[in-house]
Design a protein around this motif. Structure first.
Motif, PDB file in Angstrom:
ATOM      1  N   MET A   1    -100.237   7.797   4.172  1.00 29.20           N
ATOM      2  CA  MET A   1    -100.277   9.235   4.328  1.00 29.20           C
ATOM      3  C   MET A   1    -101.179  10.400   5.652  1.00 29.20           C
ATOM      4  SD  MET A   1    -100.971  13.052   1.384  1.00 29.20           S
ATOM      5  CE  MET A   1    -102.657  12.493   1.121  1.00 29.20           C
ATOM      6  N   ARG A   2    -100.192  10.701   6.331  1.00 25.06           N
ATOM      7  CA  ARG A   2    -101.089  11.653   7.379  1.00 25.06           C
ATOM      8  C   ARG A   2     -99.945  12.809   7.662  1.00 25.06           C
ATOM      9  NH1 ARG A   2     -97.858  10.080  13.627  1.00 25.06           N
ATOM     10  NH2 ARG A   2     -99.222  11.766  14.842  1.00 25.06           N
ATOM     11  N   ILE A   3    -102.053  13.012   8.007  1.00 26.22           N
ATOM     12  CA  ILE A   3    -101.767  14.932   8.031  1.00 26.22           C
ATOM     13  C   ILE A   3    -102.263  15.340   9.736  1.00 26.22           C
ATOM     14  CG2 ILE A   3    -102.559  16.785   6.747  1.00 26.22           C
ATOM     15  CD1 ILE A   3    -103.314  15.428   4.356  1.00 26.22           C
ATOM     16  N   ASP A   4    -101.655  16.003   9.677  1.00 25.75           N
ATOM     17  CA  ASP A   4    -101.856  16.849  11.509  1.00 25.75           C
ATOM     18  C   ASP A   4    -101.976  17.833  11.061  1.00 25.75           C
ATOM     19  OD1 ASP A   4    -101.743  14.204  13.345  1.00 25.75           O
ATOM     20  OD2 ASP A   4    -100.207  14.356  11.895  1.00 25.75           O
ATOM     21  N   ARG A   5    -102.596  18.515  12.127  1.00 27.26           N
ATOM     22  CA  ARG A   5    -102.937  20.318  12.029  1.00 27.26           C
ATOM     23  C   ARG A   5    -102.030  20.526  13.226  1.00 27.26           C
ATOM     24  NH1 ARG A   5    -108.402  23.986  12.376  1.00 27.26           N
ATOM     25  NH2 ARG A   5    -108.579  22.661  13.917  1.00 27.26           N
ATOM     26  N   VAL A   6    -101.614  21.679  13.078  1.00 27.03           N
ATOM     27  CA  VAL A   6    -101.462  22.189  15.016  1.00 27.03           C
ATOM     28  C   VAL A   6    -101.588  23.691  14.941  1.00 27.03           C
ATOM     29  CG1 VAL A   6     -99.534  22.774  16.739  1.00 27.03           C
ATOM     30  CG2 VAL A   6     -99.564  20.881  14.310  1.00 27.03           C
ATOM     31  N   LEU A   7    -102.275  24.185  15.904  1.00 29.09           N
ATOM     32  CA  LEU A   7    -102.855  25.428  15.493  1.00 29.09           C
ATOM     33  C   LEU A   7    -101.952  26.342  16.401  1.00 29.09           C
ATOM     34  CD1 LEU A   7    -105.596  27.200  14.563  1.00 29.09           C
ATOM     35  CD2 LEU A   7    -106.090  27.121  16.382  1.00 29.09           C
ATOM     36  N   ALA A   8    -101.371  27.122  15.854  1.00 20.56           N
ATOM     37  CA  ALA A   8    -100.131  28.313  15.596  1.00 20.56           C
ATOM     38  C   ALA A   8    -101.537  29.125  16.591  1.00 20.56           C
ATOM     39  CB  ALA A   8     -99.768  28.858  14.663  1.00 20.56           C
TER      40      ALA A   8
ATOM     41  N   VAL B   1     -98.884  19.341   9.198  1.00 19.65           N
ATOM     42  CA  VAL B   1     -97.169  18.372   9.702  1.00 19.65           C
ATOM     43  C   VAL B   1     -98.056  17.083   8.055  1.00 19.65           C
ATOM     44  CG1 VAL B   1     -96.018  16.861  10.630  1.00 19.65           C
ATOM     45  CG2 VAL B   1     -97.144  18.585  11.468  1.00 19.65           C
ATOM     46  N   LEU B   2     -97.637  16.983   6.478  1.00 20.39           N
ATOM     47  CA  LEU B   2     -97.767  15.872   6.111  1.00 20.39           C
ATOM     48  C   LEU B   2     -96.654  14.938   6.190  1.00 20.39           C
ATOM     49  CD1 LEU B   2     -98.759  14.810   3.796  1.00 20.39           C
ATOM     50  CD2 LEU B   2     -97.823  17.096   2.138  1.00 20.39           C
ATOM     51  N   GLY B   3     -96.918  13.512   6.440  1.00 14.73           N
ATOM     52  CA  GLY B   3     -96.223  12.311   6.292  1.00 14.73           C
ATOM     53  C   GLY B   3     -96.127  11.485   5.768  1.00 14.73           C
TER      54      GLY B   3
ATOM     55  N   ILE C   1     -95.681  22.224  17.464  1.00 17.39           N
ATOM     56  CA  ILE C   1     -95.277  21.088  16.244  1.00 17.39           C
ATOM     57  C   ILE C   1     -93.865  19.887  16.000  1.00 17.39           C
ATOM     58  CG2 ILE C   1     -93.937  21.522  14.229  1.00 17.39           C
ATOM     59  CD1 ILE C   1     -95.008  24.156  14.374  1.00 17.39           C
ATOM     60  N   MET C   2     -92.928  19.815  16.936  1.00 12.01           N
ATOM     61  CA  MET C   2     -92.080  18.540  17.544  1.00 12.01           C
ATOM     62  C   MET C   2     -92.940  17.654  17.783  1.00 12.01           C
ATOM     63  SD  MET C   2     -90.018  19.197  14.710  1.00 12.01           S
ATOM     64  CE  MET C   2     -88.933  18.343  14.894  1.00 12.01           C
ATOM     65  N   GLY C   3     -93.694  18.453  18.780  1.00 17.88           N
ATOM     66  CA  GLY C   3     -94.572  16.616  19.751  1.00 17.88           C
ATOM     67  C   GLY C   3     -95.467  16.131  18.623  1.00 17.88           C
ATOM     68  N   VAL C   4     -95.793  17.132  17.539  1.00 19.51           N
ATOM     69  CA  VAL C   4     -96.466  15.886  16.468  1.00 19.51           C
ATOM     70  C   VAL C   4     -95.563  15.365  16.051  1.00 19.51           C
ATOM     71  CG1 VAL C   4     -97.947  16.014  14.368  1.00 19.51           C
ATOM     72  CG2 VAL C   4     -98.841  17.890  16.503  1.00 19.51           C
ATOM     73  N   VAL C   5     -94.702  15.961  15.270  1.00 17.97           N
ATOM     74  CA  VAL C   5     -93.835  15.036  14.548  1.00 17.97           C
ATOM     75  C   VAL C   5     -93.207  13.975  14.703  1.00 17.97           C
ATOM     76  CG1 VAL C   5     -91.232  15.253  13.058  1.00 17.97           C
ATOM     77  CG2 VAL C   5     -92.994  17.032  13.564  1.00 17.97           C
ATOM     78  N   GLY C   6     -93.357  14.200  16.672  1.00 12.25           N
ATOM     79  CA  GLY C   6     -92.420  12.840  17.263  1.00 12.25           C
ATOM     80  C   GLY C   6     -91.094  12.236  16.676  1.00 12.25           C
ATOM     81  N   LYS C   7     -91.114  10.690  16.462  1.00 13.15           N
ATOM     82  CA  LYS C   7     -89.575   9.965  15.918  1.00 13.15           C
ATOM     83  C   LYS C   7     -89.404  10.420  14.704  1.00 13.15           C
ATOM     84  CE  LYS C   7     -89.328   6.937  19.528  1.00 13.15           C
ATOM     85  NZ  LYS C   7     -88.898   7.568  20.489  1.00 13.15           N
TER      86      LYS C   7
ATOM     87  N   LEU D   1    -109.802  20.179   1.352  1.00 11.47           N
ATOM     88  CA  LEU D   1    -108.719  21.497   1.053  1.00 11.47           C
ATOM     89  C   LEU D   1    -108.305  22.295   2.314  1.00 11.47           C
ATOM     90  CD1 LEU D   1    -111.151  23.809  -1.286  1.00 11.47           C
ATOM     91  CD2 LEU D   1    -109.250  22.980  -1.615  1.00 11.47           C
ATOM     92  N   LEU D   2    -107.490  21.900   3.056  1.00 15.75           N
ATOM     93  CA  LEU D   2    -106.822  22.281   3.857  1.00 15.75           C
ATOM     94  C   LEU D   2    -106.080  23.197   4.207  1.00 15.75           C
ATOM     95  CD1 LEU D   2    -105.248  18.415   4.550  1.00 15.75           C
ATOM     96  CD2 LEU D   2    -106.999  19.219   4.625  1.00 15.75           C
ATOM     97  N   PRO D   3    -106.944  24.264   4.830  1.00 11.54           N
ATOM     98  CA  PRO D   3    -106.571  25.641   4.608  1.00 11.54           C
ATOM     99  C   PRO D   3    -106.068  26.221   5.463  1.00 11.54           C
ATOM    100  CG  PRO D   3    -108.613  25.687   5.688  1.00 11.54           C
ATOM    101  CD  PRO D   3    -108.399  23.995   5.566  1.00 11.54           C
ATOM    102  N   GLY D   4    -105.245  27.722   5.242  1.00 15.58           N
ATOM    103  CA  GLY D   4    -104.438  28.485   6.157  1.00 15.58           C
ATOM    104  C   GLY D   4    -105.160  28.767   7.363  1.00 15.58           C
ATOM    105  N   HIS D   5    -106.335  28.797   7.528  1.00 17.19           N
ATOM    106  CA  HIS D   5    -107.369  29.391   8.845  1.00 17.19           C
ATOM    107  C   HIS D   5    -108.493  28.795   8.908  1.00 17.19           C
ATOM    108  CE1 HIS D   5    -104.106  33.221   9.288  1.00 17.19           C
ATOM    109  NE2 HIS D   5    -104.377  32.774   7.438  1.00 17.19           N
ATOM    110  N   GLY D   6    -109.018  28.488   9.743  1.00 17.61           N
ATOM    111  CA  GLY D   6    -110.710  27.652   9.881  1.00 17.61           C
ATOM    112  C   GLY D   6    -110.486  26.305   9.563  1.00 17.61           C
ATOM    113  N   GLU D   7    -111.288  25.521   9.172  1.00 18.54           N
ATOM    114  CA  GLU D   7    -111.615  24.354   9.270  1.00 18.54           C
ATOM    115  C   GLU D   7    -111.280  23.886   7.832  1.00 18.54           C
ATOM    116  OE1 GLU D   7    -111.899  22.025  12.280  1.00 18.54           O
ATOM    117  OE2 GLU D   7    -111.504  23.692  12.996  1.00 18.54           O
ATOM    118  N   GLU D   8    -110.314  22.331   7.576  1.00 18.57           N
ATOM    119  CA  GLU D   8    -111.339  21.535   6.036  1.00 18.57           C
ATOM    120  C   GLU D   8    -112.193  21.879   6.192  1.00 18.57           C
ATOM    121  OE1 GLU D   8    -109.337  17.874   7.574  1.00 18.57           O
ATOM    122  OE2 GLU D   8    -110.913  17.174   6.155  1.00 18.57           O
TER     123      GLU D   8
END
Ligand code: ZN
Length: 257
Positions: free
Chosen positions: A1-8, A23-25, A47-53, A167-174
């Motif tokens: 499992m790989r999880i990335d955060r991209v801040l809007a 982005v959950l992979g 986002i698409m930069g983090v998604v990559g291929k 916890l991976l929240p909608g705002h702030g740090e995990e």
């Protein structure tokens, strides 16, 4: 499992540093995007930069507030994948509607849907193993605005003691130690609940008056937001029979707490 955060790029008084897009992979090339945020082409590029291929399978939203969901439909349409959430909202129309307890496959990952009404009626959390994408049900570093206090407290209890580790929240740090965080959230809410009751018992009889008393230490620009949570406390106090309406005012009917 790989999880990335991209801040809007939408920092502000109601969003903290901005909305966390996750982005959950599954580690084998399949991903989902959770809470893409407001419509913003630069954020799509990030986002698409983090998604990559890897292949995006779906775009999910935790709830339909404007800092979480508006980009979901256009992004999903451009990618040719479904937009996924609980129910339609002001700027969101799901292709797939998820109910409490539903499972959603992300490649080899099993994502479980937890309906957590309170912040909003349509709020979902997404669980993968011992990790929870908590949206605005639980956020990093502060409490949240609550629309329905009874539902909100029940939605916190629903998660407590279920073996969560992250916890991976909608705002702030995990956050780690989710049960400790939930304990703090419940304690904070119960303290506010008693403060709202005390304010009414001492004569504050309208939402603005109660906000002035209970949120005296909070910047007044946030008082309209606080008013929504106060209204939710008032509704719960009425349900509990501790206060009552007298015309359009509220009065305490019991002095015990
Ligand atoms: Zn939010």
């Amino acid at each position: 499992m790989r999880i990335d955060r991209v801040l809007a790029n939408n920092p502000g008084p109601f969003t903290g540093g901005g909305t966390n897009t996750w982005v959950l992979g599954d580690g084998s090339g399949k991903v989902v995007v959770i809470d893409p945020g407001p419509v913003d082409t630069r954020h799509v590029t990030s986002i698409m930069g983090v998604v990559g291929k890897r292949d995006v399978e779906a775009v999910l939203v935790t709830h339909t507030h404007s800092d979480h969901a508006p980009l979901a439909n256009p992004m999903a349409r451009d990618l040719g994948v479904p937009a996924v959430g609980h129910v339609p909202g002001p700027s969101f129309d799901p292709d797939i509607r998820l109910l409490d307890g539903a499972h959603f496959d992300v490649g080899s990952l099993d994502l479980t849907v937890v309906h957590t009404p309170g912040h909003s009626d349509d709020h979902l959390c997404f669980r993968v193993g011992d990790v929870l994408f908590s949206g605005d049900h639980i956020i990093g570093g502060s409490s949240v605005m609550v629309d329905d206090m009874g539902s909100y407290l029940a939605s916190l209890e629903k998660l407590r003691g279920t073996g969560l580790q992250r916890l991976l929240p909608g705002h702030g740090e995990e956050m780690d130690q989710p049960d400790t965080v939930i304990d703090w959230y419940v304690a904070h809410r119960m303290q506010r609940h008693e403060e709202v009751f005390e304010a009414i018992a001492k004569g504050a009889d309208s939402t603005p008056d109660i906000v002035e008393v209970v949120y005296a230490d909070v910047d007044s620009s946030l008082h309209p937001l606080a008013a929504r949570s106060v209204q939710a406390h008032v509704t719960l106090l009425i349900d509990q029979g501790r206060i009552a309406y007298a015309g359009d005012r509220v009065v305490a009917v019991s002095q015990t707490s």
